[in-house]
Design a protein around this motif. Structure first.
Motif, short mmCIF file in Angstrom:
data_model
loop_
_atom_site.label_atom_id
_atom_site.label_comp_id
_atom_site.label_asym_id
_atom_site.label_seq_id
_atom_site.Cartn_x
_atom_site.Cartn_y
_atom_site.Cartn_z
N THR A 1 16.71 38.98 -3.33
CA THR A 1 15.80 38.39 -2.34
C THR A 1 15.58 36.91 -2.58
OG1 THR A 1 13.80 38.93 -3.62
CG2 THR A 1 14.60 40.59 -2.07
N VAL B 1 15.22 45.13 10.48
CA VAL B 1 14.40 44.17 9.72
C VAL B 1 15.04 42.79 9.73
CG1 VAL B 1 13.53 43.62 7.41
CG2 VAL B 1 13.43 45.97 8.25
N PHE B 2 16.34 42.75 9.54
CA PHE B 2 17.07 41.49 9.55
C PHE B 2 16.92 40.77 10.89
CE2 PHE B 2 20.98 39.49 11.11
CZ PHE B 2 21.17 38.48 10.18
N ALA C 1 13.34 39.33 11.27
CA ALA C 1 13.06 38.21 10.36
C ALA C 1 13.87 36.97 10.72
CB ALA C 1 13.36 38.63 8.92
N SER C 2 15.13 37.15 11.10
CA SER C 2 15.96 35.99 11.42
C SER C 2 15.51 35.29 12.69
CB SER C 2 17.43 36.41 11.53
OG SER C 2 17.61 37.37 12.55
N ALA D 1 12.51 33.08 11.88
CA ALA D 1 12.69 32.09 10.80
C ALA D 1 12.48 30.68 11.35
CB ALA D 1 14.08 32.23 10.20
N VAL E 1 17.21 34.09 5.67
CA VAL E 1 15.86 34.64 5.76
C VAL E 1 15.91 36.13 6.13
CG1 VAL E 1 13.71 34.58 7.10
CG2 VAL E 1 14.73 32.46 6.29
N GLY E 2 16.75 36.46 7.13
CA GLY E 2 16.88 37.85 7.53
C GLY E 2 17.47 38.72 6.44
N ASP F 1 17.44 38.15 3.14
CA ASP F 1 16.47 38.29 2.05
C ASP F 1 15.44 39.37 2.37
OD1 ASP F 1 17.71 36.38 0.58
OD2 ASP F 1 16.26 34.79 0.95
N ARG F 2 14.99 39.41 3.62
CA ARG F 2 14.04 40.45 4.01
C ARG F 2 14.70 41.83 3.97
NH1 ARG F 2 9.48 39.64 6.89
NH2 ARG F 2 9.55 37.65 5.77
N LEU G 1 14.78 43.00 0.46
CA LEU G 1 13.45 43.43 0.04
C LEU G 1 13.18 44.87 0.47
CD1 LEU G 1 10.65 42.91 -1.16
CD2 LEU G 1 9.98 41.93 1.06
N ILE G 2 13.50 45.20 1.72
CA ILE G 2 13.28 46.56 2.20
C ILE G 2 14.20 47.53 1.47
CG2 ILE G 2 13.30 48.06 4.22
CD1 ILE G 2 11.07 45.95 4.15
#
Length: 515
Positions: A359, A426-427, A430-431, A434, A452-453, A455-456, A459-460
């Motif tokens: 992440t 999620v990606f 998040a993207s 960003a 950013v996407g 990394d998220r 994380l999930i």
């Protein structure tokens, strides 16, 4: 007469030995095709996206169309081998896989490619169970069978690395289409040799649970499509809501079918055992995180770090090497000496840390920022896979042995598809949200949004594995020490390596049993 017998017996034995080696080569080649096809296209994803105008979220279907159908029909494929004859089903599966690979290589649109990938999944679901069953039939001697299983296991684990590296070479040196075309000459060669050397097996009377296979596969597809659609069109989109609703209804219908079926494809009583049910869920979550890692890192290496396709494939080699080494340590050293629950929890914790480490990636990260998390993740997965498998098969009634073994593979395929769908959702969210640095160029903005996407997503994925660690610690019960009847070494202590080898043989034999 005596002389004739002494001459002919060795010749017959040599002929039989050569035939067994040919069958072994066929099975290993078929298994390699099936295994690497889940990873070989990963390296080609950026090129496929550009050539066929895939959206970033829609690109996940290139993977999921294969894994969903493969996993959903795997148990039906095993049953088909029992009822129709394994040689016939194996040949049919390889032929279907080969034709679909040819069609996928010529695909001119996203829809045609996804259709071909789905048909590949059908072929793999037919061929894979019959291939393993034929291997067990051709090697009745325990010592020879153990060696054959060792080769089979090595190909199963190493196939992912072969897929990544060969995918990189084909994509860079020829075209992305050759990650599919390459199956055609191999498949034709397998069919030609199989027609000469494969024996037919006896058919067993039984029934096909077509309703169970169809409702389960379409139900999971509905859920996966709902997640992917939500990533691009939002949770309130009518198609998204319809897909989720259809998925839930179909899975409910699947449970109803299995409760009433005389020969259910998935005996639901298998989930009555707490340890077994936990191991199935743990495997699903573990593979869910792993597939997301491959999906995002492949694009990160090529689109952000600008690695070539070949270098990208080689970049994953350390992961496969340590995964294989850790799995051997788990099977040969830790089994029988360290409680399975401890090995599972420890390995999953290492994998969780590796994903959390990922992440921290950013657009200027070098390869060293990936290497150590990859190694940590590989060690963790390698340690955890063996006890997860043995827990899933421990204490299973002989009548359910085939279904229990098949479910291990089903959870792996379905977990990868469902997990990737969630992470892509999620990606996408998040993207899109960003915020790019001031003054960034269009390319820099795209790279920033992707990182950013991703990394998220990592994380999930890490949360998937963290939940798995908690699940194992809470739900898996401590197992008693190995029985005293286990074979012992010269100093009188249990030989854990021998015990694990015997367990491997029994597990793989169970995979070929009546589903």
């Amino acid at each position: 007469m005596t002389t004739s017998t002494s001459v002919s017996s060795p010749n017959e034995e040599k002929t039989a030995a050569r035939r067994r080696l040919l069958v072994l080569g066929l099975v290993l080649t078929a298994q390699l095709m099936v295994v690497l096809d889940a990873t070989i296209v990963n390296i080609a994803l950026p090129d496929i996206s550009s050539a066929l105008d895939f959206t970033p979220t829609g690109l996940s279907w290139v993977i999921n169309a294969y894994t969903l159908v493969f996993g959903g029909l795997l148990l039906l494929g095993a049953r088909a081998g029992d009822i129709l004859g394994r040689r016939k089903v194996f040949l049919g599966g390889i032929a279907l896989f080969t034709v679909a690979s040819l069609a996928g290589g010529f695909a001119t649109s996203a829809g045609l490619l996804l259709g071909a990938r789905a048909v590949q999944g059908v072929g793999a679901a037919l061929a894979a169970p019959s291939a393993l069953a034929l291997l067990m039939t051709m090697f009745p001697d325990a010592k020879e069978r153990t060696k054959a299983i060792g080769y089979y296991t090595a190909v199963s684990i190493g196939g992912s690395a072969v897929g990544l590296i060969s995918g990189g070479m084909l994509t860079q040196w020829v075209s992305w289409r050759w990650v599919l075309f390459v199956n055609v000459p191999i498949g034709l060669a397998v069919i030609a040799v199989a027609l000469r050397v494969l024996p037919e097996t006896a058919r067993r009377p039984g029934h096909f649970d077509l309703a169970g296979a169809i409702t389960s596969t379409l139900g999971m597809t509905g859920l996966v499509y709902g997640f992917v659609r939500a990533a691009s069109d939002g949770w309130g989109d009518s198609v998204t809501v319809t897909a989720f609703a259809a998925g839930v209804v179909l899975l409910a219908a699947f449970i109803a079918v299995e409760l009433r079926a005389s020969s259910p494809i998935v005996p639901l009583r298998l989930f009555a055992n707490r340890d077994r049910a936990t191991s199935y869920v743990a495997r699903l979550l573990l593979v869910a995180g792993m597939m997301g890692m491959f999906f995002f890192l492949t694009q990160f290496l090529q689109d952000v770090l600008h690695y070539s396709a070949v270098v990208t494939g080689v970049a994953f080699l350390p992961l496969t090497v340590v995964l294989f080494a850790a799995s051997q340590i788990s099977a040969r050293v830790l089994t029988g000496r360290v409680p399975a629950k401890t090995v599972m929890a420890g390995g999953l914790t290492l994998s969780t840390i590796g994903l959390l480490w990922l992440t921290q990636l950013h657009a200027t990260s070098g390869y060293t920022a990936l290497l150590f998390p990859l190694v940590l993740f590989g060690i963790g997965n390698g340690l955890a896979f063996v006890p997860l498998t043995s827990t899933a098969l421990r204490g299973v009634d002989p009548a359910d042995a085939g279904a229990a073994s098949g479910l291990v593979n089903v959870m792996q395929q379905v977990g990868g598809a469902l997990g990737l769908a969630v992470l892509v959702t999620v990606f996408g969210s998040a993207s899109r949200s960003a915020v790019s640095p001031a003054g960034a160029s269009a390319v820099e903005r795209a790279q920033h949004a992707f990182v950013v996407g991703a990394d998220r997503g990592f994380l999930i994925a890490a949360l998937f594995l963290a939940a798995t660690v908690i699940l194992v610690l809470v739900a898996i019960r401590p197992q008693p020490k190995p029985a005293a009847s286990v074979e012992t070494s010269f100093d009188g202590r249990p030989d854990a390596a021998t015990a694990e080898l015997d367990a491997d043989v029994e597990e793989l034999r169970a995979a070929t049993a009546h589903a």
